[in-house]
Design a protein around this motif. Structure first.
Motif, PDB file in Angstrom:
ATOM      1  N   CYS A 167       3.049  15.684  10.041  1.00 28.45           N
ATOM      2  CA  CYS A 167       2.946  16.147   9.224  1.00 28.45           C
ATOM      3  C   CYS A 167       3.858  15.939   7.695  1.00 28.45           C
ATOM      4  CB  CYS A 167       3.169  17.469  10.001  1.00 28.45           C
ATOM      5  SG  CYS A 167       2.012  17.863  11.534  1.00 28.45           S
ATOM      6  N   ASN A 168       4.275  15.173   7.111  1.00 31.68           N
ATOM      7  CA  ASN A 168       4.789  15.030   6.092  1.00 31.68           C
ATOM      8  C   ASN A 168       3.541  14.768   5.187  1.00 31.68           C
ATOM      9  OD1 ASN A 168       5.991  14.017   3.518  1.00 31.68           O
ATOM     10  ND2 ASN A 168       7.277  12.563   4.619  1.00 31.68           N
ATOM     11  N   PRO A 169       3.021  15.478   3.873  1.00 27.75           N
ATOM     12  CA  PRO A 169       2.139  15.347   3.579  1.00 27.75           C
ATOM     13  C   PRO A 169       2.012  13.639   2.643  1.00 27.75           C
ATOM     14  CG  PRO A 169       3.600  16.631   2.534  1.00 27.75           C
ATOM     15  CD  PRO A 169       4.128  16.226   3.981  1.00 27.75           C
ATOM     16  N   ALA A 170       3.613  13.496   2.578  1.00 27.41           N
ATOM     17  CA  ALA A 170       3.291  12.026   1.896  1.00 27.41           C
ATOM     18  C   ALA A 170       2.510  11.325   2.837  1.00 27.41           C
ATOM     19  CB  ALA A 170       4.195  11.685   1.181  1.00 27.41           C
ATOM     20  N   ALA A 171       3.665  11.246   3.558  1.00 31.55           N
ATOM     21  CA  ALA A 171       3.105  10.104   5.051  1.00 31.55           C
ATOM     22  C   ALA A 171       1.205  10.204   5.355  1.00 31.55           C
ATOM     23  CB  ALA A 171       4.074  10.465   6.265  1.00 31.55           C
ATOM     24  N   VAL A 172       1.046  11.472   5.408  1.00 32.94           N
ATOM     25  CA  VAL A 172      -0.220  11.612   5.792  1.00 32.94           C
ATOM     26  C   VAL A 172      -1.076  10.956   4.866  1.00 32.94           C
ATOM     27  CG1 VAL A 172      -2.231  13.195   5.522  1.00 32.94           C
ATOM     28  CG2 VAL A 172       0.020  13.961   7.234  1.00 32.94           C
ATOM     29  N   TRP A 210      13.156  12.138   0.695  1.00 32.61           N
ATOM     30  CA  TRP A 210      11.501  12.195   0.910  1.00 32.61           C
ATOM     31  C   TRP A 210      10.920  10.913   1.018  1.00 32.61           C
ATOM     32  CZ3 TRP A 210       6.935  14.955  -2.080  1.00 32.61           C
ATOM     33  CH2 TRP A 210       5.605  15.686  -1.114  1.00 32.61           C
ATOM     34  N   MET A 211      11.093   9.800   0.189  1.00 38.63           N
ATOM     35  CA  MET A 211      10.170   8.834   0.292  1.00 38.63           C
ATOM     36  C   MET A 211      11.212   8.134   1.762  1.00 38.63           C
ATOM     37  SD  MET A 211      10.990   5.585  -1.793  1.00 38.63           S
ATOM     38  CE  MET A 211      12.733   4.971  -1.684  1.00 38.63           C
ATOM     39  N   THR A 226       1.184  -1.654   0.099  1.00 35.93           N
ATOM     40  CA  THR A 226       0.002  -0.073  -0.028  1.00 35.93           C
ATOM     41  C   THR A 226       0.769   1.263  -0.150  1.00 35.93           C
ATOM     42  OG1 THR A 226      -1.468  -0.999   1.537  1.00 35.93           O
ATOM     43  CG2 THR A 226      -1.677   1.453   1.306  1.00 35.93           C
ATOM     44  N   GLY A 227       2.387   1.457   0.542  1.00 33.07           N
ATOM     45  CA  GLY A 227       2.828   2.667   0.946  1.00 33.07           C
ATOM     46  C   GLY A 227       3.790   2.654  -0.242  1.00 33.07           C
ATOM     47  N   VAL A 228       4.511   1.856  -1.235  1.00 34.28           N
ATOM     48  CA  VAL A 228       5.229   1.953  -1.920  1.00 34.28           C
ATOM     49  C   VAL A 228       3.497   1.946  -3.593  1.00 34.28           C
ATOM     50  CG1 VAL A 228       5.771   0.804  -4.208  1.00 34.28           C
ATOM     51  CG2 VAL A 228       6.382  -0.614  -1.900  1.00 34.28           C
ATOM     52  N   PHE A 229       2.716   1.815  -3.642  1.00 36.48           N
ATOM     53  CA  PHE A 229       1.541   2.017  -4.394  1.00 36.48           C
ATOM     54  C   PHE A 229       1.331   3.603  -4.412  1.00 36.48           C
ATOM     55  CE2 PHE A 229      -0.774  -1.120  -6.820  1.00 36.48           C
ATOM     56  CZ  PHE A 229       0.443  -2.385  -6.824  1.00 36.48           C
ATOM     57  N   VAL A 230       0.851   4.179  -3.127  1.00 38.98           N
ATOM     58  CA  VAL A 230       0.268   5.419  -2.998  1.00 38.98           C
ATOM     59  C   VAL A 230       1.669   5.900  -3.060  1.00 38.98           C
ATOM     60  CG1 VAL A 230      -0.231   6.659  -0.724  1.00 38.98           C
ATOM     61  CG2 VAL A 230      -1.478   5.073  -1.465  1.00 38.98           C
ATOM     62  N   TRP A 231       2.543   6.589  -2.857  1.00 33.11           N
ATOM     63  CA  TRP A 231       3.636   7.059  -2.497  1.00 33.11           C
ATOM     64  C   TRP A 231       4.512   6.730  -4.141  1.00 33.11           C
ATOM     65  CZ3 TRP A 231       7.322  10.595  -1.609  1.00 33.11           C
ATOM     66  CH2 TRP A 231       8.235  11.114  -2.499  1.00 33.11           C
ATOM     67  N   THR A 232       4.432   6.120  -5.172  1.00 38.34           N
ATOM     68  CA  THR A 232       4.136   5.779  -6.568  1.00 38.34           C
ATOM     69  C   THR A 232       3.592   6.498  -6.902  1.00 38.34           C
ATOM     70  OG1 THR A 232       5.460   3.186  -6.311  1.00 38.34           O
ATOM     71  CG2 THR A 232       4.566   4.694  -8.546  1.00 38.34           C
ATOM     72  N   PHE A 233       2.311   7.494  -6.669  1.00 38.69           N
ATOM     73  CA  PHE A 233       1.182   7.905  -6.956  1.00 38.69           C
ATOM     74  C   PHE A 233       2.058   9.359  -7.085  1.00 38.69           C
ATOM     75  CE2 PHE A 233      -2.735  10.271  -6.092  1.00 38.69           C
ATOM     76  CZ  PHE A 233      -2.957  11.080  -7.759  1.00 38.69           C
ATOM     77  N   GLN A 293       4.889  10.691  -6.498  1.00 39.85           N
ATOM     78  CA  GLN A 293       6.784  10.395  -7.199  1.00 39.85           C
ATOM     79  C   GLN A 293       5.894  10.627  -8.937  1.00 39.85           C
ATOM     80  OE1 GLN A 293       8.661   6.674  -7.023  1.00 39.85           O
ATOM     81  NE2 GLN A 293      10.331   7.868  -6.908  1.00 39.85           N
ATOM     82  N   SER A 294       5.351   9.369  -8.904  1.00 33.39           N
ATOM     83  CA  SER A 294       5.261  10.004 -10.761  1.00 33.39           C
ATOM     84  C   SER A 294       4.822  11.236 -10.952  1.00 33.39           C
ATOM     85  CB  SER A 294       4.524   8.903 -11.322  1.00 33.39           C
ATOM     86  OG  SER A 294       5.355   7.235 -10.948  1.00 33.39           O
ATOM     87  N   SER A 295       3.547  11.688 -10.083  1.00 32.00           N
ATOM     88  CA  SER A 295       2.764  12.912 -10.806  1.00 32.00           C
ATOM     89  C   SER A 295       4.061  13.919 -10.745  1.00 32.00           C
ATOM     90  CB  SER A 295       1.664  12.949  -9.406  1.00 32.00           C
ATOM     91  OG  SER A 295       0.571  12.130 -10.131  1.00 32.00           O
TER      92      SER A 295
END
Length: 306
Positions: free
Chosen positions: A250-255, A221-222, A109-116, A118-120
């Motif tokens: 509060c890191n937005p990616a982590a949120v 960041w990841m 789940t973390g990898v899929f959401v982070w990839t979204f 990162q790729s954007s």
């Protein structure tokens, strides 16, 4: 010795041809070519191009793996292979899986959401500099490009979500009504990603070399976003300054990653979320989405020039 006389350039005076041309242009509603529209007018223009944005994103997604033999299968395989590598390095070799229930669903789940995200951002960085032919040939609100790239990555994530659901079910994660929270979480993340993509598109249009620097910044960041490890677990085991703890939470990616884990994984409880997590998610989306849009709009007339 001869003297060179410098005469000042002619200025427009009442009744001069320059003044008459300006009056004639104003009379017939003519404006400067490529001038930046007002913000409300720019929003209306962008909304009018919504079908173009969707079609452009879909076409880019279809063409992305057109040269590969497996084609669109790579849309799912790429994040899965990344998750497998991270599981081997962090879950097995470094032991970050210890004490984390349902670690494989947690990691995937973390990898899929982070990839979204990162790729954007990576696609947004090249949105203008990589589409100069389109920018110079056609008149349209340039914000359509970074938004369409962010939409392309959202479409790719939705394809990948089918594989994610299978993984969750195979590892015993039950289907739950909380899965419906994926919709607002992904919506807020999309707004955040699109806003950051617009910021990077403007910066990348002026300084294309930023695209070479971004992979290093995004990788850093990841590593601090809890993709491969549990922030909640680390906060308990490490004696870190309070400011560092707040920044990690509060890191937005982590949120957005934690919201998706909370929605999908039954063993990921609300106590593992930072305080006021939904307010943080909405706040980051508004700051990045609205701020990034205005920041991009202010340089609208400069894109494709020079």
């Amino acid at each position: 010795m001869s003297q060179v006389l410098h005469t000042p350039p002619p200025t427009a005076t009442p009744g001069s041809p320059t003044d008459d041309a300006a009056a004639l242009a104003a009379r017939y509603g003519l404006t400067v070519s490529g001038a930046r529209p007002t913000l409300p007018a720019y929003v209306r223009e962008l909304w009018a191009r919504r079908h173009f944005i969707t079609a452009f994103a879909t076409a880019k997604l279809t063409a992305q793996y057109s040269q590969a033999k497996l084609g669109q299968v790579w849309q799912v395989m790429t994040p899965l292979l990344n998750a497998a590598v991270y599981y081997f390095i962090f879950g097995i070799l470094m032991g970050t899986s210890k004490g984390v229930p349902d670690f494989i669903p947690f990691l995937v789940t973390g990898v899929f959401v982070w990839t979204f995200t990162q790729s954007s951002i990576m696609a947004g960085t090249r949105a203008i500099s990589g589409s100069l032919g389109l920018v110079r040939a056609l008149h349209f609100p340039r914000a359509a490009l970074p938004v369409s790239y962010a939409l392309q990555q959202l479409q790719q994530l939705l394809f990948s979500m089918a594989a994610l659901v299978v993984i969750l079910l195979c590892f015993g994660v039950p289907l739950s009504l909380s899965w419906l929270l994926v919709i607002p979480a992904l919506t807020l993340q999309f707004v955040f990603n699109a806003g950051v993509a617009m910021v990077m598109a403007r910066m990348g249009a002026k300084t294309p070399d930023i695209a070479q620097l971004m992979p290093f910044l995004l990788r850093t960041w990841m590593y601090v976003s809890g993709v491969m490890w549990s922030i909640e677990k680390m906060l308990k085991n490490q004696d870190l300054p309070h400011a560092v703890l707040v920044a990690l939470q509060c890191n937005p990616a982590a949120v957005y990653i934690d919201l998706m884990r909370f929605a999908l994984i039954d063993s990921f409880h609300a106590r593992q979320l930072p305080p006021h997590v939904w307010a943080l998610a909405v706040g980051w989306a508004l700051i990045a989405g609205v701020g990034g849009f205005i920041y991009f709009w202010k340089a609208e007339e400069t894109y494709g020039r020079g």
